[in-house]
Motif scaffolding. Sequence first.
Motif, PDB file in Angstrom:
ATOM      1  N   LEU A 155      17.463  18.877  68.456  1.00  0.00           N
ATOM      2  CA  LEU A 155      16.836  19.939  69.333  1.00  0.00           C
ATOM      3  C   LEU A 155      17.938  21.039  69.600  1.00  0.00           C
ATOM      4  CD1 LEU A 155      15.551  17.045  70.575  1.00  0.00           C
ATOM      5  CD2 LEU A 155      13.804  18.744  71.200  1.00  0.00           C
ATOM      6  N   THR A 156      17.560  22.343  69.576  1.00  0.00           N
ATOM      7  CA  THR A 156      18.506  23.544  69.916  1.00  0.00           C
ATOM      8  C   THR A 156      17.878  24.304  70.975  1.00  0.00           C
ATOM      9  OG1 THR A 156      17.871  24.924  68.420  1.00  0.00           O
ATOM     10  CG2 THR A 156      19.579  23.318  67.879  1.00  0.00           C
ATOM     11  N   ASN A 157      18.539  24.977  71.762  1.00  0.00           N
ATOM     12  CA  ASN A 157      17.973  26.090  72.845  1.00  0.00           C
ATOM     13  C   ASN A 157      18.899  27.238  73.090  1.00  0.00           C
ATOM     14  OD1 ASN A 157      19.398  25.042  75.315  1.00  0.00           O
ATOM     15  ND2 ASN A 157      18.295  23.427  75.228  1.00  0.00           N
ATOM     16  N   ALA A 158      18.568  27.978  73.666  1.00  0.00           N
ATOM     17  CA  ALA A 158      19.541  29.030  74.201  1.00  0.00           C
ATOM     18  C   ALA A 158      19.585  28.813  75.716  1.00  0.00           C
ATOM     19  CB  ALA A 158      19.091  30.518  74.042  1.00  0.00           C
ATOM     20  N   ALA A 159      20.721  28.966  76.306  1.00  0.00           N
ATOM     21  CA  ALA A 159      20.733  28.636  77.884  1.00  0.00           C
ATOM     22  C   ALA A 159      21.630  29.467  78.319  1.00  0.00           C
ATOM     23  CB  ALA A 159      21.047  27.112  78.001  1.00  0.00           C
ATOM     24  N   GLY A 160      21.567  29.593  79.954  1.00  0.00           N
ATOM     25  CA  GLY A 160      22.396  30.315  80.651  1.00  0.00           C
ATOM     26  C   GLY A 160      23.547  29.440  81.304  1.00  0.00           C
ATOM     27  N   ALA A 161      24.588  29.799  81.330  1.00  0.00           N
ATOM     28  CA  ALA A 161      25.755  29.132  81.851  1.00  0.00           C
ATOM     29  C   ALA A 161      25.646  29.072  83.514  1.00  0.00           C
ATOM     30  CB  ALA A 161      27.213  29.663  81.126  1.00  0.00           C
ATOM     31  N   LEU A 162      26.053  27.671  83.943  1.00  0.00           N
ATOM     32  CA  LEU A 162      26.077  27.671  85.444  1.00  0.00           C
ATOM     33  C   LEU A 162      27.722  27.254  85.637  1.00  0.00           C
ATOM     34  CD1 LEU A 162      22.806  25.450  86.334  1.00  0.00           C
ATOM     35  CD2 LEU A 162      23.291  27.942  86.752  1.00  0.00           C
ATOM     36  N   ASN A 163      27.965  26.510  84.642  1.00  0.00           N
ATOM     37  CA  ASN A 163      29.587  26.151  84.660  1.00  0.00           C
ATOM     38  C   ASN A 163      30.474  27.416  84.586  1.00  0.00           C
ATOM     39  OD1 ASN A 163      32.124  25.345  84.088  1.00  0.00           O
ATOM     40  ND2 ASN A 163      31.171  23.140  83.501  1.00  0.00           N
ATOM     41  N   GLN A 164      31.109  27.766  85.326  1.00  0.00           N
ATOM     42  CA  GLN A 164      32.129  29.000  85.273  1.00  0.00           C
ATOM     43  C   GLN A 164      33.082  28.915  84.245  1.00  0.00           C
ATOM     44  OE1 GLN A 164      31.072  31.660  87.556  1.00  0.00           O
ATOM     45  NE2 GLN A 164      29.228  30.244  87.147  1.00  0.00           N
ATOM     46  N   TYR A 172      32.192  28.117  81.407  1.00  0.00           N
ATOM     47  CA  TYR A 172      31.664  28.332  79.877  1.00  0.00           C
ATOM     48  C   TYR A 172      31.828  30.025  79.466  1.00  0.00           C
ATOM     49  CZ  TYR A 172      29.596  23.675  79.872  1.00  0.00           C
ATOM     50  OH  TYR A 172      29.572  22.262  79.806  1.00  0.00           O
ATOM     51  N   LYS A 173      31.926  30.274  78.444  1.00  0.00           N
ATOM     52  CA  LYS A 173      31.460  31.776  77.922  1.00  0.00           C
ATOM     53  C   LYS A 173      30.332  31.896  76.975  1.00  0.00           C
ATOM     54  CE  LYS A 173      35.627  31.305  75.942  1.00  0.00           C
ATOM     55  NZ  LYS A 173      35.785  30.174  76.122  1.00  0.00           N
ATOM     56  N   VAL A 174      30.049  33.011  76.925  1.00  0.00           N
ATOM     57  CA  VAL A 174      28.772  33.334  76.138  1.00  0.00           C
ATOM     58  C   VAL A 174      29.291  32.967  74.642  1.00  0.00           C
ATOM     59  CG1 VAL A 174      27.470  35.365  74.991  1.00  0.00           C
ATOM     60  CG2 VAL A 174      27.804  35.239  77.634  1.00  0.00           C
ATOM     61  N   SER A 223      22.723  23.337  73.320  1.00  0.00           N
ATOM     62  CA  SER A 223      22.557  24.408  73.884  1.00  0.00           C
ATOM     63  C   SER A 223      23.441  25.680  73.482  1.00  0.00           C
ATOM     64  CB  SER A 223      22.557  24.319  75.281  1.00  0.00           C
ATOM     65  OG  SER A 223      21.405  23.674  76.060  1.00  0.00           O
ATOM     66  N   LEU A 224      23.102  26.700  73.097  1.00  0.00           N
ATOM     67  CA  LEU A 224      23.758  27.805  72.634  1.00  0.00           C
ATOM     68  C   LEU A 224      23.845  28.754  74.063  1.00  0.00           C
ATOM     69  CD1 LEU A 224      25.449  29.723  71.068  1.00  0.00           C
ATOM     70  CD2 LEU A 224      23.226  30.750  70.284  1.00  0.00           C
ATOM     71  N   ILE A 225      25.011  28.990  74.508  1.00  0.00           N
ATOM     72  CA  ILE A 225      25.102  29.642  75.705  1.00  0.00           C
ATOM     73  C   ILE A 225      25.104  31.192  75.290  1.00  0.00           C
ATOM     74  CG2 ILE A 225      26.592  30.076  77.861  1.00  0.00           C
ATOM     75  CD1 ILE A 225      25.708  27.244  77.736  1.00  0.00           C
ATOM     76  N   SER A 226      23.851  31.511  75.841  1.00  0.00           N
ATOM     77  CA  SER A 226      23.516  33.012  75.617  1.00  0.00           C
ATOM     78  C   SER A 226      23.796  33.904  76.687  1.00  0.00           C
ATOM     79  CB  SER A 226      22.117  32.941  75.181  1.00  0.00           C
ATOM     80  OG  SER A 226      21.397  32.349  76.223  1.00  0.00           O
ATOM     81  N   GLU A 235      20.513  38.167  70.640  1.00  0.00           N
ATOM     82  CA  GLU A 235      21.652  38.677  70.034  1.00  0.00           C
ATOM     83  C   GLU A 235      22.762  37.591  69.916  1.00  0.00           C
ATOM     84  OE1 GLU A 235      24.291  40.898  68.041  1.00  0.00           O
ATOM     85  OE2 GLU A 235      22.181  41.409  68.355  1.00  0.00           O
ATOM     86  N   THR A 236      23.175  36.850  70.932  1.00  0.00           N
ATOM     87  CA  THR A 236      24.029  35.601  70.945  1.00  0.00           C
ATOM     88  C   THR A 236      23.650  34.879  69.738  1.00  0.00           C
ATOM     89  OG1 THR A 236      24.365  36.051  73.412  1.00  0.00           O
ATOM     90  CG2 THR A 236      25.178  33.862  72.272  1.00  0.00           C
ATOM     91  N   GLY A 237      22.356  34.558  69.692  1.00  0.00           N
ATOM     92  CA  GLY A 237      21.982  33.710  68.728  1.00  0.00           C
ATOM     93  C   GLY A 237      22.415  34.116  67.378  1.00  0.00           C
ATOM     94  N   ARG A 238      22.061  35.298  67.235  1.00  0.00           N
ATOM     95  CA  ARG A 238      22.479  36.022  65.837  1.00  0.00           C
ATOM     96  C   ARG A 238      23.967  36.018  65.489  1.00  0.00           C
ATOM     97  NH1 ARG A 238      18.049  39.655  67.141  1.00  0.00           N
ATOM     98  NH2 ARG A 238      19.179  40.802  68.409  1.00  0.00           N
ATOM     99  N   GLN A 239      24.882  36.050  66.524  1.00  0.00           N
ATOM    100  CA  GLN A 239      26.193  36.146  66.459  1.00  0.00           C
ATOM    101  C   GLN A 239      26.847  34.553  65.943  1.00  0.00           C
ATOM    102  OE1 GLN A 239      27.594  37.997  70.031  1.00  0.00           O
ATOM    103  NE2 GLN A 239      26.906  39.842  69.364  1.00  0.00           N
TER     104      GLN A 239
END
Length: 297
Positions: free
Chosen positions: A119-128, A130-132, A245-248, A268-272
């Motif tokens: 399974l894959t998803n796009a997610a927001g980083a809470l861990n500081q 992490y980078k996009v 998780s892709l950090i988007s 856009e992050t997914g595309r990159q």
Amino acid sequence: MLSMSKVVSGDSYEECQATADWLLSSTQVRPTVGIVCGSGLGGLADMLKDPQVFKYSDIPNFPRSTVHGHAGRLVFGTLKGKPCVCMQGRFHLYEGYPVQKITFPIRVFKLMGVETMILTNAAGALNQDYKVGDVMIIKDHINMPGFAGVNPLTGPNDERFGVRFPCMSDAYDRELQKLARDVVSELGYSDFMREGVYCSLGGPSFETIAECVMLHKLGADAVGMSTVQEVIVVRHSGMRCLALSLISNCSVMDYDSHEKANHEEVLETGRQRAEQLEKLVSEIVAKLERNNNSLTR
């Protein structure tokens, strides 16, 4: 008169079996691997050779995807010689579906013979740290809707699917995680790979600053609006599970910040990062068979 289980869940064993039978009669592929594509990551399905495509709207009992970036198609084919089925687009609580309907495809995959889910998803980083653009191997999750009783296993349990009280301490298969780490090392992707805890919320609104701070203090490294309900049903059904998780975007955790989360940034992050993520998943699938005997079930 409808049975109690059908009223509560909307995905009775009979409905799932009927859909599985319809798909098996419509394709020669007998998938052993299932892949779920998150927001902006539908290109994973394009890796399949000799693809056979079904629109969700054409599949009996299937819900329909309503989210931009989710194509709403089921794709059958082979990946590195392995028969696969790939969801181009998933379903979410915020679309208004009952939680059991969101996980309906997972049960169908099980009845079709799928043994391993990626399974894959796009997610927001809470861990500081992490980078996009980072990719996180999910090692555990926090099911926030579950705290309020929103769980796909709520209601009468059908033993043909799984046990009443499934264990979740091993929800994310540790041997599959090790395999993913090995592939990451082989591909030279270590500089943008992470491992952490994913927290699922209901959405569709993005999190407030206070919510992000709280979730990080609870132990979450990334936050999103999907995946956890699917994982619960994957394990309930006895399948193995790997999730990425892709950090988007980086969640806003500072009141002085002027940053704002938005869905376009996710896509856009997914595309990159798509090419590397596709390569990663492809190589993991390629190595599944040789590692099969050592993988936990």
